[in-house]
Design a protein around this motif. Structure first.
Motif, mmCIF file in Angstrom:
data_model
loop_
_atom_site.group_PDB
_atom_site.id
_atom_site.type_symbol
_atom_site.label_atom_id
_atom_site.label_comp_id
_atom_site.label_asym_id
_atom_site.label_seq_id
_atom_site.Cartn_x
_atom_site.Cartn_y
_atom_site.Cartn_z
ATOM 1 N N ARG A 293 0.844 -1.193 0.000
ATOM 2 C CA ARG A 293 0.000 0.000 0.000
ATOM 3 C C ARG A 293 0.880 1.243 0.000
ATOM 4 O O ARG A 293 1.762 1.384 0.830
ATOM 5 C CB ARG A 293 -0.912 0.021 1.230
ATOM 6 C CG ARG A 293 -1.985 1.113 1.172
ATOM 7 C CD ARG A 293 -2.790 1.180 2.443
ATOM 8 N NE ARG A 293 -2.023 1.811 3.509
ATOM 9 C CZ ARG A 293 -2.370 1.792 4.801
ATOM 10 N NH1 ARG A 293 -3.457 1.147 5.181
ATOM 11 N NH2 ARG A 293 -1.611 2.388 5.709
ATOM 12 N N THR A 294 0.601 2.141 -0.951
ATOM 13 C CA THR A 294 1.418 3.344 -1.090
ATOM 14 C C THR A 294 0.657 4.626 -0.761
ATOM 15 O O THR A 294 1.283 5.664 -0.553
ATOM 16 C CB THR A 294 1.971 3.453 -2.518
ATOM 17 O OG1 THR A 294 0.886 3.355 -3.453
ATOM 18 C CG2 THR A 294 2.985 2.344 -2.796
ATOM 19 N N GLU A 295 -0.664 4.563 -0.733
ATOM 20 C CA GLU A 295 -1.420 5.782 -0.389
ATOM 21 C C GLU A 295 -2.823 5.419 0.067
ATOM 22 O O GLU A 295 -3.452 4.509 -0.473
ATOM 23 C CB GLU A 295 -1.519 6.724 -1.589
ATOM 24 C CG GLU A 295 -2.266 8.020 -1.281
ATOM 25 C CD GLU A 295 -2.345 8.964 -2.476
ATOM 26 O OE1 GLU A 295 -1.589 9.938 -2.480
ATOM 27 O OE2 GLU A 295 -3.152 8.723 -3.382
ATOM 28 N N VAL A 296 -3.286 6.152 1.053
ATOM 29 C CA VAL A 296 -4.699 6.209 1.411
ATOM 30 C C VAL A 296 -5.162 7.624 1.113
ATOM 31 O O VAL A 296 -4.468 8.594 1.427
ATOM 32 C CB VAL A 296 -4.908 5.878 2.905
ATOM 33 C CG1 VAL A 296 -6.278 6.330 3.378
ATOM 34 C CG2 VAL A 296 -4.724 4.393 3.157
ATOM 35 N N SER A 297 -6.313 7.757 0.469
ATOM 36 C CA SER A 297 -6.882 9.084 0.211
ATOM 37 C C SER A 297 -8.336 9.078 0.670
ATOM 38 O O SER A 297 -9.228 8.616 -0.044
ATOM 39 C CB SER A 297 -6.783 9.436 -1.279
ATOM 40 O OG SER A 297 -7.248 10.749 -1.509
ATOM 41 N N ALA A 298 -8.536 9.583 1.888
ATOM 42 C CA ALA A 298 -9.873 9.584 2.475
ATOM 43 C C ALA A 298 -10.757 10.629 1.806
ATOM 44 O O ALA A 298 -10.299 11.707 1.422
ATOM 45 C CB ALA A 298 -9.789 9.859 3.970
ATOM 46 N N LYS A 299 -12.026 10.297 1.663
ATOM 47 C CA LYS A 299 -13.042 11.217 1.175
ATOM 48 C C LYS A 299 -13.959 11.555 2.355
ATOM 49 O O LYS A 299 -14.161 10.747 3.261
ATOM 50 C CB LYS A 299 -13.826 10.605 0.018
ATOM 51 C CG LYS A 299 -12.927 10.017 -1.081
ATOM 52 C CD LYS A 299 -11.901 11.003 -1.594
ATOM 53 C CE LYS A 299 -10.881 10.352 -2.505
ATOM 54 N NZ LYS A 299 -9.786 11.275 -2.872
ATOM 55 N N PHE A 300 -14.533 12.740 2.338
ATOM 56 C CA PHE A 300 -15.191 13.268 3.517
ATOM 57 C C PHE A 300 -16.640 13.629 3.236
ATOM 58 O O PHE A 300 -17.027 13.893 2.098
ATOM 59 C CB PHE A 300 -14.452 14.518 4.015
ATOM 60 C CG PHE A 300 -13.046 14.254 4.471
ATOM 61 C CD1 PHE A 300 -12.773 14.010 5.812
ATOM 62 C CD2 PHE A 300 -11.997 14.233 3.570
ATOM 63 C CE1 PHE A 300 -11.477 13.763 6.238
ATOM 64 C CE2 PHE A 300 -10.705 13.985 3.981
ATOM 65 C CZ PHE A 300 -10.442 13.748 5.319
ATOM 66 N N ARG A 301 -17.422 13.657 4.312
ATOM 67 C CA ARG A 301 -18.772 14.206 4.293
ATOM 68 C C ARG A 301 -18.750 15.519 5.076
ATOM 69 O O ARG A 301 -17.993 15.642 6.050
ATOM 70 C CB ARG A 301 -19.766 13.225 4.913
ATOM 71 C CG ARG A 301 -19.849 11.894 4.149
ATOM 72 C CD ARG A 301 -20.812 10.928 4.789
ATOM 73 N NE ARG A 301 -20.792 9.643 4.096
ATOM 74 C CZ ARG A 301 -21.543 9.356 3.035
ATOM 75 N NH1 ARG A 301 -22.398 10.259 2.577
ATOM 76 N NH2 ARG A 301 -21.465 8.174 2.450
ATOM 77 N N PRO A 302 -19.558 16.497 4.695
ATOM 78 C CA PRO A 302 -19.497 17.802 5.376
ATOM 79 C C PRO A 302 -19.645 17.716 6.889
ATOM 80 O O PRO A 302 -18.922 18.401 7.622
ATOM 81 C CB PRO A 302 -20.651 18.580 4.731
ATOM 82 C CG PRO A 302 -20.770 17.986 3.359
ATOM 83 C CD PRO A 302 -20.472 16.519 3.537
ATOM 84 N N GLU A 303 -20.536 16.856 7.360
ATOM 85 C CA GLU A 303 -20.734 16.758 8.805
ATOM 86 C C GLU A 303 -19.500 16.157 9.487
ATOM 87 O O GLU A 303 -19.173 16.515 10.616
ATOM 88 C CB GLU A 303 -21.978 15.936 9.125
ATOM 89 C CG GLU A 303 -21.978 14.507 8.598
ATOM 90 C CD GLU A 303 -22.515 14.350 7.185
ATOM 91 O OE1 GLU A 303 -22.901 13.210 6.838
ATOM 92 O OE2 GLU A 303 -22.537 15.345 6.433
ATOM 93 N N GLY A 304 -18.818 15.256 8.800
ATOM 94 C CA GLY A 304 -17.607 14.674 9.368
ATOM 95 C C GLY A 304 -16.480 15.687 9.463
ATOM 96 O O GLY A 304 -15.728 15.711 10.449
ATOM 97 N N ILE A 305 -16.345 16.527 8.440
ATOM 98 C CA ILE A 305 -15.336 17.588 8.473
ATOM 99 C C ILE A 305 -15.589 18.509 9.663
ATOM 100 O O ILE A 305 -14.675 18.849 10.425
ATOM 101 C CB ILE A 305 -15.368 18.393 7.161
ATOM 102 C CG1 ILE A 305 -15.066 17.499 5.971
ATOM 103 C CG2 ILE A 305 -14.377 19.556 7.216
ATOM 104 C CD1 ILE A 305 -15.416 18.129 4.626
ATOM 105 N N ALA A 306 -16.839 18.918 9.815
ATOM 106 C CA ALA A 306 -17.190 19.829 10.905
ATOM 107 C C ALA A 306 -16.888 19.211 12.270
ATOM 108 O O ALA A 306 -16.381 19.888 13.178
ATOM 109 C CB ALA A 306 -18.664 20.213 10.813
#
Length: 330
Positions: free
Chosen positions: A279-292
């Motif tokens: 594994r060379t990279e993880v790229s997480a994607k977000f939801r607005p409520e999670g960012i907050a």
């Protein structure tokens, strides 16, 4: 006005030691891994710039469209006197902010922080030439280790763009946001770019393009290890793989051994089985409520959240809140 001499907190020997530590830890782990910071040697940086122009790779275009539309509003809302960019690279998108702050007036200092001496020297000299009267103070450092070296003083806006925060694992994000908050005073600002959760049919091609540029970018990390550590990886014997993890809502880039092999690196003989992944990279994607939620836990109060017209990418403006007790960065 010329750029000030670079402030160096990360020497070449620091990078060499960290590379050796990461390679030894990652290649002896089960499953094997390498952190994505080592993608960006000179060739890797060139390939990534090419990736950002590919039709499949939406994040750069989407984030740029947000900044194009909102830069003036950001300048008015923050009234920042110092703009600090983490992981600055070429600072291309940041120029949209610099233009907006220049029109508004009041910005006195630009502080880009990056690990690359050569890239930082080139970008600071160019920005100093293009924005006369702006103090440009480049810092050579790692945003996961050197946030305590940021210049003091109020009226600061820290910018962390490109969705790079998604490359940090959840515990690493907690530490990074805590360290960012600890480096700021109440009333200072954070501008954060995050890639958003969406249909995997849109996400996966951005990391596995038809032209094979991302595959070459991924394999380049093995060439870098061969060059810097005298290893004997055969990069072409590894297939590029991009997988969506629906539970964690992140994409993983991997290199998959196409046959059994033994690699000599440092003082290690590293065995790969046929089909084994690195594994060379993880790229997480977000939801607005999670960012907050993550920002609030670190002591930031959300002020604004913007997306592009297609809702692919998000930019959050948050403020260091004196009512929230900042956590320790440990």
């Amino acid at each position: 006005m010329s750029a000030e001499p670079l402030e160096i907190h990360l020497e070449g020997w620091d990078l060499d030691r960290r590379l050796r530590e990461d390679v030894e830890a990652g290649l002896t782990a089960r499953p094997k891994w390498l952190p994505p910071r080592w993608f960006y040697d000179a060739r890797g940086s060139e390939l990534f710039e090419e990736i950002t122009r590919l039709p499949e790779y939406y994040p750069t275009r989407a984030e740029r469209s947000i900044l194009t539309e909102r830069a003036g509003e950001i300048a008015e809302l923050t009234g920042a006197k110092t703009l600090i960019e983490l992981g600055s690279g070429s600072s291309e998108k940041t120029r949209l902010l610099l233009d907006a702050f220049t029109r508004r007036g009041g910005l006195g200092t630009f502080v880009p922080l990056d690990v690359s001496v050569s890239a930082l020297r080139q970008s600071t000299e160019q920005i100093a030439a293009d924005y006369p009267g702006l103090r440009v103070r480049g810092i050579v450092g790692d945003f996961t280790h050197h946030l305590d070296r940021l210049p003091a003083g109020g009226g600061r806006l820290v910018v962390f763009l490109g969705g790079t925060i998604g490359n940090l694992l959840p515990a690493e994000r907690v530490r990074f946001l805590a360290a960012t908050r600890a480096a700021l005073e109440p009333g200072d600002w954070l501008l954060l770019g995050t890639d958003l959760v969406k249909d995997p049919a849109v996400i996966v091609p951005a990391y596995d393009d038809a032209a094979g540029v991302t595959a070459e970018f991924n394999r380049n990390v093995l060439r870098m290890i061969n060059r810097e550590l005298g290893a004997d990886f055969e990069p072409e014997a590894f297939a590029h793989v991009a997988l969506w993890d629906p539970e964690r809502e992140w994409i993983e880039m991997r290199l998959r051994a196409e046959r059994p092999m033994r690699v000599r690196v440092l003082d290690l003989d590293v065995e790969f089985g046929a089909g084994e992944d690195l594994r060379t990279e993880v790229s997480a994607k977000f939801r607005p409520e999670g960012i907050a939620e993550e920002l609030a836990a670190a002591g930031f109060a959300g002020h604004a959240f913007w997306t592009d017209a297609d809702g692919l990418f998000g930019v959050t403006l948050a403020r260091a809140d004196e009512r929230l007790r900042p956590p320790t960065a440990d």
